[in-house]
Design an enzyme around this catalytic site. Structure first.
Site, PDB file in Angstrom:
ATOM      1  N   SER A 182      -7.107  -1.464   8.706  1.00 45.12           N
ATOM      2  CA  SER A 182      -8.104  -1.942   7.754  1.00 45.12           C
ATOM      3  C   SER A 182      -9.513  -2.029   8.297  1.00 45.12           C
ATOM      4  CB  SER A 182      -7.682  -3.315   7.214  1.00 45.12           C
ATOM      5  OG  SER A 182      -7.595  -4.258   8.265  1.00 45.12           O
ATOM      6  N   HIS A 210      -3.154  -0.947   2.425  1.00 46.76           N
ATOM      7  CA  HIS A 210      -4.429  -0.272   2.146  1.00 46.76           C
ATOM      8  C   HIS A 210      -4.225   1.195   1.766  1.00 46.76           C
ATOM      9  CE1 HIS A 210      -7.419  -3.352   3.182  1.00 46.76           C
ATOM     10  NE2 HIS A 210      -6.528  -3.781   4.057  1.00 46.76           N
ATOM     11  N   LYS A 241      -4.375  -5.602  -3.776  1.00 43.40           N
ATOM     12  CA  LYS A 241      -5.469  -4.679  -3.468  1.00 43.40           C
ATOM     13  C   LYS A 241      -5.572  -3.637  -4.592  1.00 43.40           C
ATOM     14  CE  LYS A 241      -5.667  -5.457   1.502  1.00 43.40           C
ATOM     15  NZ  LYS A 241      -4.893  -6.702   1.534  1.00 43.40           N
TER      16      LYS A 241
END
Length: 389
Positions: A182, A210, A241
């Protein structure tokens, strides 16, 4: 007693502030979106994990409203008592199908998911081999386990192989890596990791928080991108996310692993069920992901545009094509000051410094979204140029 403790804590907080490491919370007065209101000012948001722009998607909001009427607000229970509704089982089944895994277990967050895997699967007879830059939730989860702990340098396959040789006497060997790191936006070399796992009889676990939703041809994450979905044993991820940005996490894995997690994983057994409104809205999000590539294509275009124009403007950005774009500054104080100047120019970004990243590698981490337009991207680049002075 607390009088002395208070002074000690104030000293620690002062040290954090003086080192330029204080993390203030900026209060947003609008829904999460490409443009938000911070302290009454409209700014472009380039620091959210809202990769696909779904946090304020009207269809997702409508699904959430419908779910409140049908399923209620909360379960007030854990899953094995009276906290499992049809919507939870449906979401677990849909995530399994989407990710190409045999089964899925929902958690309150991916932090909890990572916290519940290692202690359940591994004991003192076993070994876990972890990438040095793995997320804090993986590090904390490993600490809860009695397994032998080995670490290899970020994406260093030679060192991973050396650690696997060290663990040759273990009953079980588990390699664990982030799919995307990240702070850097770098992708794990999953094909090479799986090759080593096959050679040394190890399992593979990937935290794909991610990546799921937008990485890979159909957004199924880094295992799909590298063509190793059938060779990965455990995928953990978040609903917080790209998949709407609310909360919740999951473990998608081999059937027997999920069955044991339901019986022994402490964050699963002792945390309230995922709110049904989130589960229902997540089902609608999966519908959107499976029926259109538009948001993924827009995100890729925005990312390519920003990376190219920042490079042309002479900024030092880490290479890659992920929408996490670290703009390297070096000095921690300067990274924080530049983020403040950018906010004054209407661009909301955050400076990252030690201990989140190594000393001397402070940066501003820009995160692109499908919600951004081309003009937003160009405005951000222009602001960086102006803030540089």
């Amino acid at each position: 007693m607390f009088t002395n403790v208070r002074e000690q804590l104030r000293t620690t907080l002062d040290e954090i502030t003086e080192a330029g490491l204080l993390k203030p919370e900026r209060v947003i007065g609008t829904p999460q979106s490409a443009q938000v209101s911070v302290a009454g000012r409209e700014v472009l948001n380039f620091c959210a994990n809202n990769y696909l722009g779904l946090a304020d998607n009207p269809e997702v909001i409508a699904a959430a409203k419908d779910a409140l009427d049908r399923w209620g607000f909360g379960m007030a229970s854990v899953r094995f008592i009276c906290g499992t509704q049809e919507v939870h089982k449906e979401l677990e089944s849909r995530l399994s199908d989407f990710l190409g895994m045999e089964d899925t277990v929902l958690y309150s967050s991916c932090f909890d998911a990572n916290g519940g895997v290692f202690e359940t699967l591994l004991d003192a007879q076993d070994a876990v081999i972890s990438d040095a830059l793995n997320h804090a939730s993986i590090i904390d989860g490993i600490r809860l386990s009695k397994a032998q702990r080995l670490r290899y340098a970020n994406r260093d396959m030679a060192e991973l192989e050396a650690r696997l040789k060290e663990a040759s006497d273990a009953r079980r060997r588990l390699i664990v890596t982030d799919g995307v790191f990240s702070m850097d936006g770098y992708l794990a070399p999953l094909r090479e990791i799986c090759d080593l796992a096959d050679r040394y009889d190890a399992m593979v676990m990937v935290d794909d928080s991610h990546a799921v939703g937008f990485v890979g041809p159909t957004g199924r994450g880094t295992p799909e991108l590298h063509g190793v979905t059938d060779r990965v044993d455990i995928i953990t991820g978040t609903l917080g996310k790209a998949l709407g940005g609310a909360s919740g996490g999951y473990v998608a894995a081999r059937k027997e692993i999920c069955e044991l997690l339901r019986q022994r994983s402490r964050p699963y057994l002792f945390s309230n069920s995922l709110a049904p409104v989130i589960a229902a809205a997540s089902l609608r999000i999966l519908d959107l992901l499976e029926t259109s590539n538009e948001a993924r294509e827009r995100l890729r275009a925005n990312t390519a545009r920003f990376r190219a124009r920042m490079t042309e403007a002479g900024f030092d950005i880490l290479p890659g094509d992920h929408p996490i774009v670290p703009v390297m500054i070096g000095d921690a104080a300067e990274a924080g000051a530049m983020a403040e100047r950018l906010l004054d120019l209407g661009i909301y970004v955050i400076g990252f410094s030690y201990p989140v990243v190594p000393h001397g590698q402070a940066r501003i981490r820009v995160q692109l979204s499908a919600a951004h337009g081309e003009q937003d991207v160009d405005r951000a680049v222009a602001a960086f140029v102006q803030a540089r002075g």
